[in-house]
Design an enzyme around this catalytic site. Structure first.
Site, short mmCIF file in Angstrom:
data_model
loop_
_atom_site.label_atom_id
_atom_site.label_comp_id
_atom_site.label_asym_id
_atom_site.label_seq_id
_atom_site.Cartn_x
_atom_site.Cartn_y
_atom_site.Cartn_z
N SER A 43 -8.08 -9.65 -8.15
CA SER A 43 -8.97 -9.45 -7.00
C SER A 43 -9.72 -10.74 -6.73
O SER A 43 -10.36 -11.27 -7.63
CB SER A 43 -9.96 -8.32 -7.29
OG SER A 43 -11.02 -8.32 -6.34
N VAL A 63 -6.81 -17.00 4.35
CA VAL A 63 -6.57 -18.32 3.75
C VAL A 63 -6.99 -18.30 2.28
O VAL A 63 -6.40 -18.95 1.42
CB VAL A 63 -7.36 -19.40 4.51
CG1 VAL A 63 -7.39 -20.71 3.73
CG2 VAL A 63 -6.74 -19.63 5.88
N ILE A 90 -13.53 -35.46 -19.39
CA ILE A 90 -12.26 -34.77 -19.16
C ILE A 90 -11.58 -34.44 -20.48
O ILE A 90 -10.71 -33.57 -20.52
CB ILE A 90 -11.32 -35.60 -18.27
CG1 ILE A 90 -10.82 -36.85 -18.99
CG2 ILE A 90 -11.99 -35.96 -16.96
CD1 ILE A 90 -9.67 -37.54 -18.28
N ASP A 122 -9.36 -2.61 -7.37
CA ASP A 122 -10.06 -1.34 -7.56
C ASP A 122 -9.14 -0.14 -7.37
O ASP A 122 -8.94 0.67 -8.27
CB ASP A 122 -11.23 -1.31 -6.57
CG ASP A 122 -12.08 -0.05 -6.70
OD1 ASP A 122 -11.80 0.75 -7.61
OD2 ASP A 122 -13.00 0.12 -5.89
N ARG A 175 0.87 -1.17 0.00
CA ARG A 175 0.00 0.00 0.00
C ARG A 175 0.91 1.23 0.00
O ARG A 175 1.93 1.25 0.68
CB ARG A 175 -0.89 0.02 1.25
CG ARG A 175 -1.66 -1.27 1.49
CD ARG A 175 -2.85 -1.42 0.58
NE ARG A 175 -3.60 -2.65 0.85
CZ ARG A 175 -4.62 -3.07 0.12
NH1 ARG A 175 -5.01 -2.36 -0.92
NH2 ARG A 175 -5.25 -4.18 0.41
N CYS A 176 0.55 2.26 -0.75
CA CYS A 176 1.44 3.41 -0.87
C CYS A 176 0.66 4.71 -0.74
O CYS A 176 -0.05 5.12 -1.66
CB CYS A 176 2.17 3.36 -2.22
SG CYS A 176 3.34 4.72 -2.46
N ASP A 190 -12.33 -11.08 -5.07
CA ASP A 190 -13.77 -10.85 -4.93
C ASP A 190 -14.54 -10.90 -6.25
O ASP A 190 -15.76 -10.90 -6.26
CB ASP A 190 -14.03 -9.47 -4.31
CG ASP A 190 -13.71 -9.45 -2.82
OD1 ASP A 190 -13.78 -10.53 -2.20
OD2 ASP A 190 -13.38 -8.38 -2.30
#
Length: 738
Positions: free
Chosen positions: A164, A299, A486, A119, A88-89, A166
């Protein structure tokens, strides 16, 4: 290829300088992206720089910006996290910080920046790009750079790769890290399911997602969770009573466990947070169930990236803040909305409004494939919701001929979602060997719809039934094939159920094989994969593990090609590279067998490297299905039955079903990200039955990428570049397959 053409490709990036950085929270797959950007940049003749520690390294400069070579990114594709660091900056959020970053890029002649992050990272990159001209002017005015240097670097090009877990960024169906995060969640759910069943426990599982419920939703769908909390759709007031009532019902029917999944940002209708401990205490106090809480936390970020590896829009957050929850679900996109609707449909039995006159039968055909059971489960439950009578057939077409047919109910398929193999049992027998007995049982059980889940035999079997309609009127029914193999060799779909699980199994095996040689002398592994004549498994696994070569039937090769491959690998092994990996599809060549390749590489590499053979075999078929195959199977099962129901209504007249049009027997598949139904009679025209393959296969275009990332010289005329697509509200509303 012509020397001039090769030179043209090699010079495509000449004079360019590209930098790549990772920023924000790490996501599995970032290293694979760093490797690909670095090697592709070098391949086309550009200088490539790695920026360490994200935007902090960009602002600080110095040793944080280093020029990369081909070996700089060796052996990182399988690693989780990001090897070039992420931080983080705060400085980059200020204009002064961005001014220092601009100076550092200009000093290295970098005008192309690849940012891999979420984001905040990509928003920061966009601000940086929009200010670039002003920043250079300020640097000139301050005397930090010359006017000439500013003119040479007047344009900054930025490409963002969304990393991300999410999956909360618009404009992409899947963000880097999402699939791997789902793998971690499902591994935990599968593990706790075992202990929960042993002790009759309820588990409350909290997953990441402060503002976006994607991980909770998809893992809930993939696990068949009893209750699900996501921030986009808070439960109705009084949810506590309803949840406890449903949990009690499932226990009274014999279930030994309950799973509740909650996103960390879950809220009620008034906006008050719902915590996992509150849910646990509720279950204990009202029902007396032994209840445990598992908070996954970071995790989900860890571990090795999966083989597969949207920005939380302001509109979504605004809708949630204003309690317009239905709209918030819709703003997430059709895929998210679809997942939510299917979860609600299948989680709890709801009585059908009326009993339908139709009877459907479900069977598995061919070799077992992960995801078959998920498709059977959803097909059974949606059929019951539609009011149909639903039969399960054991052992494929052979079981249909022998009368191994039984009616099934909602709870008969409970717990099937995460099971590997085929719970119904499956065989390769084709209908032509027992047609009259099949017809007899179709008549006896009044079967009006047949859902066949399986591989090439399933497709071929339904085609035989359709072609026998002229002789047997009983076969004039609705038929649908869900491709599950498969090998991924069924016409009518880009992806077959089970192929994602197989690629992940092969990839994990190759990672272990490579790791086994760690610290030993230079070694090359010849790995044989399954797939029949179809090279999908070898090719995609090869890309996922960074293989040096992947031999497949569809891409013919000669002894001269093998000689060139051996020489290429020999040259590579003379550098700091310690290991090589060569994949061979089991039927890629009649004479150039795995043993032949082993002998060739061993002989030609003598004194430089030694060789080992590994045949993966049925390892690729076994194991629990991946999250993709669980959800893909669930969706295909639902969509297939809904399509069959619609067709049955169309052809139902005077108390009977009569269907003999081409579109009454189809393969359901994912084609260019859209679910489509293709008549088997039409697919017959584009099928190579001798080799059990579609005549055209989309993934063959990926082979050039595999060769380029292994540093082979390829023809530029063969390369297919990407296309720019603008993201609009309309494109986001188009339903996607996964």
């Amino acid at each position: 290829m012509a020397a001039a053409e090769l030179e043209r490709l090699r010079m495509a990036g000449a004079g360019m300088a590209i930098a790549v950085l990772t920023s924000g929270g790490d996501a599995q797959g970032m290293n694979a992206a760093v490797r690909a950007v670095t090697r592709m940049g070098i391949y086309v003749g550009a200088k490539v720089f790695l920026i360490y520690e994200g935007y902090e390294g960009l602002v600080e400069g110095g040793d944080n910006i280093k020029q990369a070579n081909w070996l700089s990114v060796s052996n990182i594709i399988q690693l989780g996290g990001t090897v070039i660091g992420s931080a983080r900056c705060k400085a980059f959020t200020t204009r002064a910080g961005r001014l220092r970053a601009a100076r550092n890029l200009v000093e290295h002649g970098i005008t192309n920046l690849c940012v891999i992050g979420g984001d905040g990272s990509l928003t920061g990159a966009d601000i940086f790009r929009s200010e670039w001209g002003e920043l250079l002017e300020e640097l000139v005015q301050d005397g930090q750079i010359s006017k000439e240097l500013a003119q040479e670097n007047s344009r900054l090009n930025i490409v963002g790769l969304v990393g991300s877990i999410d999956n909360d960024f618009c404009g992409t169906d899947m963000t880097i890290g999402t699939d791997s995060a789902l793998h971690r969640i499902m591994e935990v759910i599968d593990a706790i399911t075992t202990t929960a069943q042993s002790h009759q426990r309820t588990f409350v599982l909290e997953v990441m997602g402060r503002h976006c419920g994607y991980l909770a939703l998809v893992s809930g769908l993939a696990s068949g969770a009893d209750w699900l909390f996501i921030p986009e759709s808070p439960p109705e007031d009084g949810w506590e009573d309803l949840m406890c009532e449903r949990l009690g019902e499932t226990r009274s029917r014999g279930s030994r466990l309950n799973i509740i999944i909650i996103a960390e940002g879950a809220i009620d209708r008034s906006g008050k947070p719902i915590s996992s401990n509150y849910v646990k205490d509720l279950v204990v106090q009202r029902l007396g169930f032994d209840t445990r809480v598992t908070v996954l936390g970071h995790v989900q970020r860890g571990g090795t990236p999966s083989a597969f590896d949207r920005v939380l829009t302001k509109d979504v957050q605004k809708a949630m803040d204003e309690k317009r929850f239905e709209e918030a679900i819709q703003l997430r996109g059709r895929s998210f909305e679809n997942n939510w609707n299917i979860y609600k449909l299948l989680a709890h039995q709801k009585p059908a409004q009326e009993k339908s006159p139709f009877s459907l039968a479900i069977l598995n055909v061919g070799a077992p494939a992960a995801g078959m059971n998920a498709a059977v489960r959803s097909a059974v439950r949606i059929s019951i919701c539609q009011g149909h009578t639903i039969y399960a057939v054991s052992d494929g077409f052979e079981g249909l001929a022998k009368g191994q047919i039984r009616e099934v109910g909602w709870h008969d398929v409970a717990g099937w979602l995460g099971r590997g193999g085929s719970m119904l049992g499956t065989k390769r027998t084709l209908p032509k060997t027992c047609m009259e007995k099949i017809v007899e049982n179709v008549r006896k059980f009044n079967i009006q719809g047949l859902l066949v889940i399986g591989g090439f035999e399933a497709y071929e079997g339904v085609l035989q039934l359709v072609e026998a309609r002229g002789q047997y009127e009983e076969l004039c029914i609705i038929m649908c094939v869900i491709p599950a193999t498969i090998s991924n060799n069924v016409p009518g779909t880009d992806f077959s159920l089970g192929s994602d699980t197989a690629v992940n199994a092969a990839m994990e095996s190759c990672d272990r094989i490579k790791q086994s040689a760690s610290g030993t002398k230079r070694r090359v592994f010849i790995v044989e994969t399954m797939g029949g004549y179809c090279g999908y498994l070898s090719t995609v696994t090869g890309i996922a593990v960074g293989a040096d070569a992947a031999y497949v039937y569809e891409d013919p090769f000669t002894i001269h090609d093998l000689k060139a491959n051996v020489e290429h690998l020999t040259d590579k092994m003379k550098t700091d590279i310690q290991r090589g990996l060569v994949l061979r599809n089991e039927k890629c060549h009649e004479h150039y067998t795995t043993e032949f390749l082993y002998n060739l590489y061993s002989s030609e590499g003598k004194g430089i490297f030694d060789c080992r053979i590994n045949v993966l075999g049925h390892l690729q078929q076994g194991g629990a299905p991946t999250p993709f195959d669980r959800n893909y199977g669930t969706k295909l099962g639902v969509k297939a039955v809904l399509w069959m129901s619609e067709k049955l209504e169309e052809v139902y007249c005077k108390g009977r079903v009569f269907a003999n049009s081409d579109d009454s027997a189809c393969v359901i598949g994912l084609r260019k990200k859209v679910v489509a139904f293709s008549p088997v009679t039409e697919l017959k025209k584009v099928t190579d039955f001798e080799h059990r393959l579609p005549q055209e296969q989309w993934w063959l275009n990926l082979r050039l990428m595999l060769k380029m990332l292994a540093n082979y010289q390829i023809s530029l005329t063969e390369y297919i570049s990407g296309k720019m697509e603008h993201v609009t509200r309309r494109t986001l509303s188009i339903e996607k397959g996964f």
